[in-house]
Design a protein around this motif. Structure first.
Motif, PDB file in Angstrom:
ATOM      1  N   LYS A  98      13.313 -10.599 -12.198  1.00 33.67           N
ATOM      2  CA  LYS A  98      14.096 -10.317 -10.986  1.00 33.67           C
ATOM      3  C   LYS A  98      14.802 -11.595 -10.521  1.00 33.67           C
ATOM      4  O   LYS A  98      14.193 -12.653 -10.428  1.00 33.67           O
ATOM      5  CB  LYS A  98      13.174  -9.780  -9.883  1.00 33.67           C
ATOM      6  CG  LYS A  98      13.882  -9.571  -8.552  1.00 33.67           C
ATOM      7  CD  LYS A  98      13.549 -10.645  -7.558  1.00 33.67           C
ATOM      8  CE  LYS A  98      14.425 -10.619  -6.322  1.00 33.67           C
ATOM      9  NZ  LYS A  98      14.080 -11.647  -5.334  1.00 33.67           N
ATOM     10  N   GLY A 122      17.010 -13.236  -7.428  1.00 30.48           N
ATOM     11  CA  GLY A 122      17.319 -13.049  -6.015  1.00 30.48           C
ATOM     12  C   GLY A 122      18.763 -13.386  -5.680  1.00 30.48           C
ATOM     13  O   GLY A 122      19.551 -13.774  -6.560  1.00 30.48           O
ATOM     14  N   GLY A 123      19.096 -13.246  -4.407  1.00 28.27           N
ATOM     15  CA  GLY A 123      20.470 -13.396  -3.928  1.00 28.27           C
ATOM     16  C   GLY A 123      21.142 -14.709  -4.324  1.00 28.27           C
ATOM     17  O   GLY A 123      22.281 -14.709  -4.791  1.00 28.27           O
ATOM     18  N   THR A 180      14.005 -17.453  -8.438  1.00 22.91           N
ATOM     19  CA  THR A 180      14.610 -17.716  -7.133  1.00 22.91           C
ATOM     20  C   THR A 180      15.179 -19.132  -7.085  1.00 22.91           C
ATOM     21  O   THR A 180      15.516 -19.693  -8.135  1.00 22.91           O
ATOM     22  CB  THR A 180      13.568 -17.405  -6.021  1.00 22.91           C
ATOM     23  OG1 THR A 180      14.154 -17.642  -4.759  1.00 22.91           O
ATOM     24  CG2 THR A 180      12.308 -18.231  -6.174  1.00 22.91           C
ATOM     25  N   ASP A 181      15.286 -19.696  -5.880  1.00 20.61           N
ATOM     26  CA  ASP A 181      15.965 -20.994  -5.760  1.00 20.61           C
ATOM     27  C   ASP A 181      14.985 -22.140  -5.545  1.00 20.61           C
ATOM     28  O   ASP A 181      15.349 -23.196  -5.048  1.00 20.61           O
ATOM     29  CB  ASP A 181      16.979 -20.942  -4.607  1.00 20.61           C
ATOM     30  CG  ASP A 181      16.327 -20.569  -3.288  1.00 20.61           C
ATOM     31  OD1 ASP A 181      15.089 -20.381  -3.246  1.00 20.61           O
ATOM     32  OD2 ASP A 181      17.049 -20.468  -2.280  1.00 20.61           O
ATOM     33  N   HIS A 207       5.237 -22.988  -2.906  1.00 19.45           N
ATOM     34  CA  HIS A 207       4.844 -24.335  -2.494  1.00 19.45           C
ATOM     35  C   HIS A 207       3.618 -24.290  -1.588  1.00 19.45           C
ATOM     36  O   HIS A 207       3.297 -23.247  -1.014  1.00 19.45           O
ATOM     37  CB  HIS A 207       6.015 -25.025  -1.783  1.00 19.45           C
ATOM     38  CG  HIS A 207       6.981 -25.632  -2.751  1.00 19.45           C
ATOM     39  ND1 HIS A 207       7.601 -26.841  -2.525  1.00 19.45           N
ATOM     40  CD2 HIS A 207       7.404 -25.208  -3.971  1.00 19.45           C
ATOM     41  CE1 HIS A 207       8.386 -27.125  -3.569  1.00 19.45           C
ATOM     42  NE2 HIS A 207       8.292 -26.153  -4.438  1.00 19.45           N
ATOM     43  N   LYS A 238       8.143 -16.862   2.398  1.00 21.65           N
ATOM     44  CA  LYS A 238       9.286 -15.977   2.172  1.00 21.65           C
ATOM     45  C   LYS A 238       9.621 -15.776   0.694  1.00 21.65           C
ATOM     46  O   LYS A 238      10.289 -14.806   0.322  1.00 21.65           O
ATOM     47  CB  LYS A 238      10.499 -16.563   2.908  1.00 21.65           C
ATOM     48  CG  LYS A 238      11.667 -15.603   3.000  1.00 21.65           C
ATOM     49  CD  LYS A 238      12.917 -16.284   3.524  1.00 21.65           C
ATOM     50  CE  LYS A 238      14.105 -15.371   3.333  1.00 21.65           C
ATOM     51  NZ  LYS A 238      15.265 -16.092   2.824  1.00 21.65           N
ATOM     52  N   ILE A 239       9.161 -16.690  -0.150  1.00 23.85           N
ATOM     53  CA  ILE A 239       9.505 -16.622  -1.568  1.00 23.85           C
ATOM     54  C   ILE A 239       9.095 -15.285  -2.200  1.00 23.85           C
ATOM     55  O   ILE A 239       9.687 -14.849  -3.181  1.00 23.85           O
ATOM     56  CB  ILE A 239       8.880 -17.813  -2.330  1.00 23.85           C
ATOM     57  CG1 ILE A 239       9.299 -17.810  -3.793  1.00 23.85           C
ATOM     58  CG2 ILE A 239       7.378 -17.838  -2.204  1.00 23.85           C
ATOM     59  CD1 ILE A 239       8.938 -19.037  -4.558  1.00 23.85           C
TER      60      ILE A 239
HETATM   61  P1  ADP Z   1      15.557 -14.753  -3.035  1.00 23.27           P
HETATM   62  O1  ADP Z   1      16.885 -14.576  -2.403  1.00 23.27           O
HETATM   63  O2  ADP Z   1      15.617 -15.297  -4.420  1.00 23.27           O
HETATM   64  O3  ADP Z   1      14.687 -13.546  -2.913  1.00 23.27           O
HETATM   65  P2  ADP Z   1      14.229 -15.966  -0.772  1.00 23.27           P
HETATM   66  O4  ADP Z   1      15.166 -16.690   0.132  1.00 23.27           O
HETATM   67  O5  ADP Z   1      13.775 -14.619  -0.366  1.00 23.27           O
HETATM   68  O6  ADP Z   1      14.860 -15.948  -2.240  1.00 23.27           O
HETATM   69  O7  ADP Z   1      12.913 -16.877  -1.037  1.00 23.27           O
HETATM   70  C1  ADP Z   1      13.025 -18.215  -1.453  1.00 23.27           C
HETATM   71  C2  ADP Z   1      12.893 -19.147  -0.252  1.00 23.27           C
HETATM   72  O8  ADP Z   1      11.597 -19.002   0.325  1.00 23.27           O
HETATM   73  C3  ADP Z   1      12.941 -20.617  -0.592  1.00 23.27           C
HETATM   74  O9  ADP Z   1      14.279 -21.075  -0.647  1.00 23.27           O
HETATM   75  C4  ADP Z   1      12.132 -21.262   0.532  1.00 23.27           C
HETATM   76  O10 ADP Z   1      12.960 -21.819   1.523  1.00 23.27           O
HETATM   77  C5  ADP Z   1      11.391 -20.115   1.176  1.00 23.27           C
HETATM   78  N1  ADP Z   1       9.951 -20.362   1.274  1.00 23.27           N
HETATM   79  C6  ADP Z   1       9.200 -20.194   2.395  1.00 23.27           C
HETATM   80  N2  ADP Z   1       7.930 -20.514   2.182  1.00 23.27           N
HETATM   81  C7  ADP Z   1       7.840 -20.916   0.893  1.00 23.27           C
HETATM   82  C8  ADP Z   1       6.772 -21.398   0.072  1.00 23.27           C
HETATM   83  N3  ADP Z   1       5.526 -21.504   0.529  1.00 23.27           N
HETATM   84  N4  ADP Z   1       7.058 -21.729  -1.208  1.00 23.27           N
HETATM   85  C9  ADP Z   1       8.308 -21.618  -1.687  1.00 23.27           C
HETATM   86  N5  ADP Z   1       9.352 -21.165  -0.970  1.00 23.27           N
HETATM   87  C10 ADP Z   1       9.134 -20.813   0.305  1.00 23.27           C
END
Ligand code: ADP
Ligand code: ASP
Ligand code: MG
Length: 437
Positions: A5, A7-8, A218-219, A224, A254-255
């Motif tokens: 998958k 993501g955006g 993802t990005d 983390h 949010k990941i």
């Molecule tokens: P996608 O669009 O690929 O679904 P998201 O924006 O939903 O990506 O999720 C990725 C983002 O989640 C990262 O850029 C990061 O800022 C955020 N994030 C929040 N908490 C964490 C964490 N514990 N580990 C990694 N990323 C995290």
């Protein structure tokens, strides 16, 4: 077969889409789930909002701006004139469809059709790109196999049967591209799996085909150990078990979308979190691996409200908690955290739609106080109670933060604190400093 998958952000521009194509074209058969290009779903929400307010001019203006982005994408993504022409026609038909809503009544039904356009656009344009570069790929329309039932739960039997049928119809394809997030509901209408739900699509698809692995690209290079948006110097956690990952996702990491863990866990399919911009990084592997007695990560969930009910009647009485919980149940409001003493109980909720009604009912049983703008800080790891010291270390790290509630013991994987939103950043940093440095 694996499910990947993206993501955006991973499909957010022509060059990102080309990178994704490079990543997936290794000759192995796979299912590729795509989100909408970053920013698109937010724009579609905004466009729907204008339609709700009967402001067609506002909606049309936003639609035009969004269309320009896609026109620029077409120019950059494709090389041949034939592909460009086909892509322009695809873009035009989707945006004409969006414009058609200025002539109709606007309800939730229309809104859901609009929200589906982001994933329909990204996948159709990406499939056209794969065709242009000569890949043996095809589209699997999610609206033909992804379905939720009357309770908005996935209809897993329907999904497995219809997805298998679609794949069986074109068995010689190498890449099966499909839309994340979108589905049909019990009534056959277009619906979705909630914001961020493409992760859920990936794990439902993975479960349906008994995939060998689900990869969420993802990005960032994996889960983390703290929220990188609030804490500097966070590090990826290489391994998590399903329970730890579920706690982190639910409590704000949010990941990963929180719903995405269960289908993978039930079918014992490993989930790997990987970085499109750094594909060699190990990322995070989420699996059923055994215990390792370690604090892994911290996350925070915003928008929490705490409710305290104090009552002399609770003292030595039974049935009090049942009455309290029944009130929350009758207003379909889930409770996140609970702490009790002999004279009172505190709970936290994030859905405040029926807060006033709930508080009114609770007043029958005691004095009620409400604290808004709270945050749950959740420390996750394998912290068995027999192994002393984990809980003390975590509580010590919070020495300078005013704490409203503390919870441990629901599982060995989670210690939670309820604090004020204004203390969130300080708390996350304090925990990182003392637990991971
Ligand atoms: P996608 O669009 O690929 O679904 P998201 O924006 O939903 O990506 O999720 C990725 C983002 O989640 C990262 O850029 C990061 O800022 C955020 N994030 C929040 N908490 C964490 C964490 N514990 N580990 C990694 N990323 C995290
Ligand atoms: N495009 C949807 C959203 O932005 C789903 C997703 O990206 O997971 O919420
Ligand atoms: Mg996401």
């Amino acid at each position: 077969m694996k499910v990947l998958k993206f993501g955006g952000t991973s499909v957010g521009s022509a060059s990102r889409m080309k990178d994704v194509a490079k990543l997936i074209c290794d000759g192995d058969q796979k299912i590729v789930v795509l989100s909408a290009m970053s920013g698109t779903t937010n724009s579609l929400v905004e466009i729907s909002d204008y339609f709700y307010k009967s402001n067609s001019a506002g909606a049309l203006e936003r639609i035009n701006v969004l269309q320009q982005k896609y026109i620029a994408l077409v120019e950059e993504l494709y090389t041949t004139e034939i592909s460009k022409k086909e892509a322009y026609e695809i873009v035009k038909s989707h945006f004409d469809f969006l414009r058609s809503f200025s002539k109709s009544v606007f309800t939730l039904f229309e809104e859901k059709a609009i929200l589906a356009e982001g994933e329909l656009l990204s996948t159709t344009l990406f499939q056209l790109y794969l065709k242009e570069i000569g890949e043996n790929s095809t589209l699997l329309p999610a609206l033909d196999y992804m379905r939720i039932d009357k309770n908005a739960e996935p209809d897993t039997a329907f999904i497995a049967e219809n997805l298998a049928k679609q794949i069986a119809n074109q068995p010689d394809k190498i890449l099966y591209v499909t839309q994340g997030y979108i589905c049909r509901n019990f009534y056959g209408e277009i619906d979705n799996l909630q914001r961020g739900g493409s992760d859920y699509t990936a794990s439902l698809v993975g479960a349906a085909i008994h995939a060998e692995e689900i990869q969420i690209w993802t990005d960032i290079d994996g889960m983390h150990n703290n929220d990188p948006r609030f804490v500097e110097g966070t590090k990826p956690v290489p391994m998590l078990n399903f329970d730890e990952a579920a706690e982190l996702a639910y409590f704000g990491a949010k990941i990963l979308h929180p719903t995405c863990i269960l289908p993978a866990k039930l079918n014992n399919i490993p989930v790997r979190l990987l970085n499109t911009m750094e594909p060699q990084a190990f990322g995070t592997l989420i699996s059923n691996q055994s215990k390792k007695e370690k604090i892994e990560a911290v996350a925070a969930k915003d928008g929490i409200t705490a409710i305290k009910i104090k009552s002399g009647r609770m003292l030595l009485a039974h049935g009090f908690l049942r009455k309290v919980f029944e009130i929350f149940e009758s207003y379909q409001t889930a409770i996140d955290m609970i702490t009790t003493s002999e004279v009172g109980v505190s709970v936290s909720i994030d859905n405040t739609k029926n807060l006033d009604e709930i508080v009114n009912e609770l007043k029958k049983f005691g004095t009620v106080s409400v604290d808004k703008d709270m945050v749950i800080i959740c420390v996750v790891g394998d912290m068995p109670s027999e192994n002393i010291g984990f809980q003390a270390r975590v509580v010590n790290a919070m020495v300078e933060i005013p704490i409203r509630m503390i919870s441990y013991g629901g599982s060995n994987f989670n210690i939670s604190f309820l604090i004020k939103a204004e203390d969130k950043k300080r708390a996350l940093n304090a925990l990182s400093k003392s637990l991971f440095n």
